[in-house]
Write a protein that holds these residues in place. Structure first.
Motif, PDB file in Angstrom:
ATOM      1  N   THR A 136      41.075  41.059  37.399  1.00  0.00           N
ATOM      2  CA  THR A 136      42.244  41.733  37.443  1.00  0.00           C
ATOM      3  C   THR A 136      42.217  43.095  37.025  1.00  0.00           C
ATOM      4  N   THR A 157      42.290  46.560  38.721  1.00  0.00           N
ATOM      5  CA  THR A 157      43.262  47.660  38.657  1.00  0.00           C
ATOM      6  C   THR A 157      42.887  49.072  38.264  1.00  0.00           C
ATOM      7  N   GLU A 208      48.662  39.640  42.595  1.00  0.00           N
ATOM      8  CA  GLU A 208      47.564  38.808  43.138  1.00  0.00           C
ATOM      9  C   GLU A 208      46.909  37.954  42.271  1.00  0.00           C
ATOM     10  N   ASN A 259      50.453  44.626  39.562  1.00  0.00           N
ATOM     11  CA  ASN A 259      50.157  43.907  40.837  1.00  0.00           C
ATOM     12  C   ASN A 259      50.085  42.053  40.479  1.00  0.00           C
ATOM     13  N   ASP A 278      51.344  50.293  49.083  1.00  0.00           N
ATOM     14  CA  ASP A 278      50.583  49.037  49.303  1.00  0.00           C
ATOM     15  C   ASP A 278      50.836  48.030  50.457  1.00  0.00           C
ATOM     16  N   GLN A 299      54.362  50.344  45.578  1.00  0.00           N
ATOM     17  CA  GLN A 299      54.479  49.153  46.107  1.00  0.00           C
ATOM     18  C   GLN A 299      54.777  49.282  47.836  1.00  0.00           C
ATOM     19  N   ARG A 323      42.405  42.516  46.681  1.00  0.00           N
ATOM     20  CA  ARG A 323      42.867  41.632  45.572  1.00  0.00           C
ATOM     21  C   ARG A 323      43.502  40.259  46.183  1.00  0.00           C
ATOM     22  N   ASP A 380      56.436  53.005  40.660  1.00  0.00           N
ATOM     23  CA  ASP A 380      56.218  51.587  40.966  1.00  0.00           C
ATOM     24  C   ASP A 380      56.806  51.126  42.374  1.00  0.00           C
ATOM     25  N   PRO A 402      45.447  46.167  47.970  1.00  0.00           N
ATOM     26  CA  PRO A 402      46.328  44.666  47.804  1.00  0.00           C
ATOM     27  C   PRO A 402      45.219  43.538  48.901  1.00  0.00           C
TER      28      PRO A 402
END
Length: 704
Positions: free
Chosen positions: A398, A402, A338, A336, A41, A38, A411, A34, A408
């Motif tokens: 979502t 995903t 968003e 995520n 992203d 991140q 989204r 993760d 990103p």
């Protein structure tokens, strides 16, 4: 103590000017998938606006002579950046781009000048050779062939898992997108390099930078500007009101920055805020300052949206209706965020009193609770049906985003478009940001049918959705919930499982598909030593918290694990998820779950993607890159050792003692008497001396 600090782009950091060494007293590499995803992203989003630098923080270094520096702070970022560059290099097909990317993490060397080929970053002794051999020197195929038994430390496990996930993430980009990303990474991602000559000085710098003189958060800046235009009578009251609103959000700067970024999106419909403070002040606060309406902004905008943010963080603790709490808990399953601005908008527009000073949506606890118990009615709830429709559509889009690995920026674009249409009063079915396009629907179904290796969180989420659809209710989750394979992970031709009729190919086909996965309470390693179906099934059904999931409980009806049984489970799971997200049927009411996934993918122009999934010997044989009967050799001249293996028709390696193994790494480990060895990197084909890692990479490029 001489201190030097300068800001440099990454292309000036990964050069011969710096050789980074991680001292033995430093902690190991601890970033999880993760964390590194991140970072990918964030960088991918920033690369969409070239010309805007991305500041990645500071490195604190101690000069150890010449160009050698010990890393006191910044190891996690340096290792992660090296992994990202290694994945970019491995996915690249152009030799010049490969050379340039390779030079960022390994000094090319120059025999004429006496410059050795050396990595730019050296980890702690325990992990240095592993990182160099597999990541820095470009042996990702060998890395992907390793199993958990081949890791000597938690850091090596993290390096492997993070490399897999980054490789998969970057493989979803086109060649041009990856090159744009790489160019941005090298030229516009910057670090402040802080160097000193002694270790004590470096630790003092670290202490000052991390423990003292904390920088102002966006909330501090906005509060100062908000109260600057207030008269004496209002100043104290609204400074206190601001604190009452914002203090419950906590003092975590990234979290409050995210809150204000999403509030900016809600109010302006702008999906990106690269300069948050500047744009929030200009777009949101200045109009209120000019109009003298800042108190109204704090009471009627900031307060309700801050309370909505808190509700999203702890929906189970609220007095909101059960169905609303369940939908918000489902949205929190996603890593995520968003979806949050749309959910915040929906809550604020569904509860008139959200954020009122004397009303809390959270359930009172204990006799000393400071606020009276409230209900949804007290909160001024209205149009409950529309709220549920918005949250259901939001969770659906979502989920599909995903599954499709939507970027990103896309989204955030969906969120901005949704709020724009919701502000116009459109019916939910006509809100663009909450609609699923045919190609996205087809892409999601194709991926549901495919392999899910390496993304435990996504597998668990999908299985939760399928089980809830089958149970027709929201299911509470045990504290530790894992998605476990029904079949044994490794295939042994002499095991009882193989004797039941399974082949290596069938095992490999189903191993990482949804039909072979079941939810169970406990840790992911609880079945590792169980190599037959009955014991694995019984262990999964041992606890009542596991049996609450109907797809898991259904295993009690099967005494044997057969390919037909897994196919039935797989098709049922895909249908349940498709029904949950309402993507099962197209505009002509055709059941897409019954269509061939390959045809569905071609019709929707779903681009085939390379992944980090372990390539099997059988796949390489079927592709004609290895021929049954041909000989392989592993030589260690310095130790006078040599081993041979023969490729079998069943897609295995047979050693001279007659033992057979399903992976090159397993065969190498057996040949070396149990010592861990990167099989793809050591075995060579005797006919042309070609390494298996090169053959495996050729297969992956052809299949992708």
């Amino acid at each position: 103590m001489a201190i030097n600090a300068k800001e440099l782009p990454l292309g000036k950091v990964f050069t011969p000017d710096f050789r980074f060494f991680v001292p033995s007293f430093q902690r190991a590499y601890i970033w999880q998938p993760d964390n590194i995803l991140q970072l990918v992203d964030d960088l991918a989003g920033a690369a969409k606006t070239p010309g805007t630098p991305y500041f990645l923080g500071s490195l604190i270094l101690v000069r150890a002579g010449g160009n050698r520096f010990d890393v006191i702070d910044g190891q996690q970022r340096l290792v992660s950046l090296s992994i990202i560059i290694a994945a970019l290099r491995d996915l690249e097909r152009d030799p010049e781009w490969m050379r340039l990317l390779d030079a960022l993490i390994v000094e090319p060397g120059d025999k004429l000048r006496g410059i050795r080929n050396e990595p730019r970053l050296t980890l702690r002794e325990r992990d240095a050779a592993f990182f160099r051999e597999y990541v820095q020197e470009g042996n990702l195929e060998a890395l992907f062939d390793l199993g958990e038994e081949d890791w000597a430390s938690a850091a090596q496990r993290n390096i492997t898992r993070n490399t897999r996930r980054v490789y998969d993430e970057l493989s979803r980009m086109s060649d041009d997108e990856r090159r744009t990303f790489a160019s941005y990474l090298v030229n516009e991602v910057t670090l402040v390099i802080v160097t000193t000559d002694d270790l004590d000085g470096a630790h003092r710098i670290f202490d000052v930078m991390n423990m003292r003189g904390l920088p102002l958060t966006p909330s501090d800046v906005f509060k100062a500007r908000a109260t600057s235009g207030l008269g004496p009578a209002e100043l104290d009251a609204y400074a206190e009101r601001w604190d009452d609103v914002m203090d419950p959000l906590g003092d975590d700067s990234p979290a409050t920055e995210e809150f204000f970024s999403y509030l900016h999106l809600i109010l302006t419909h702008k999906p990106d805020t690269d300069k948050l403070i500047e744009e929030f002040l200009a777009d949101v606060m200045q109009p209120h300052l000019d109009a003298g309406t800042m108190p109204a902004f704090i009471d009627q905008v900031l307060a309700p949206y801050a309370m909505a943010w808190l509700v999203l963080s702890r929906p189970a603790d609220t007095v909101l209706p059960e169905d609303v709490r369940a939908r918000l808990e489902s949205l929190n399953d996603y890593r995520n965020h968003e979806w949050r601005p749309v959910a915040m908008w929906a809550l604020v527009h569904s509860f008139r009193n959200l954020g009122a000073p004397d009303v809390s949506p959270f359930a009172s606890r204990g006799a000393r609770a400071s606020r009276a118990a409230v209900t949804a009615k007290t909160l001024g709830m209205h149009d409950a049906q529309r709220l549920n429709e918005v949250l259901a559509a939001l969770e659906r889009v979502t989920g599909v985003d995903t599954l499709n690995r939507a970027a990103p920026y896309r989204r955030r674009g969906h969120a901005a478009a949704a709020i724009r249409d919701l502000d116009k009063g459109y019916p939910v079915r006509m809100v663009r940001g909450l609609s699923i396009l045919p190609d996205d629907r087809a892409g999601a179904l194709v991926r549901l049918h495919g392999e899910m290796q390496g993304d435990d969180d996504l597998i668990r989420l999908l299985l939760v959705r399928a089980n809830e659809q089958l149970a027709e209710t929201h299911l509470s989750r045990p504290r530790k919930l894992s998605a476990l394979p029904i079949m044994p992970v490794s295939f042994d031709a002499k095991s009882p499982f193989a004797a039941s009729g399974w082949t290596q190919d069938a095992h490999d086909y189903w191993m990482y598909r949804l039909g072979n996965m079941a939810l169970a309470q406990g840790n992911a390693d609880q079945l590792d030593r169980l190599d037959d179906y009955e014991r694995r099934r019984d262990r999964m059904l041992l606890r009542a918290d596991s049996r609450r999931f109907p797809l898991t409980d259904a295993l009690k009806h099967f005494n044997e694990c057969t390919p037909e049984m897994l196919r039935h489970r797989h098709e049922e799971t895909v249908r349940l998820i498709a029904d949950y997200w309402e993507i099962r049927y197209d505009e002509n009411h055709t059941d897409l779950t019954r269509q061939d996934p390959e045809e569905l993918g071609r019709a929707a122009a779903v681009r085939p993607q390379r992944s980090s999934k372990r390539v099997t010997i059988g796949q390489v044989v079927a592709a004609g890159l290895l021929i049954p009967g041909e000989k392989l050799v592993w030589e260690r001249p310095c130790k006078g050792e040599r081993w041979f293996a023969t490729v079998t028709e069943e897609g295995r390696f047979r050693l001279d003692d007659g033992s057979e193994y399903s992976s090159p790494t397993a065969a190498a480990k057996a040949a070396a008497g149990g010592r861990s060895a990167g099989g793809l990197d050591v075995w060579r084909r005797t006919s042309d001396n070609r390494r298996l890692s090169d053959i495996w990479k050729e297969y992956r490029q052809q299949s992708g």
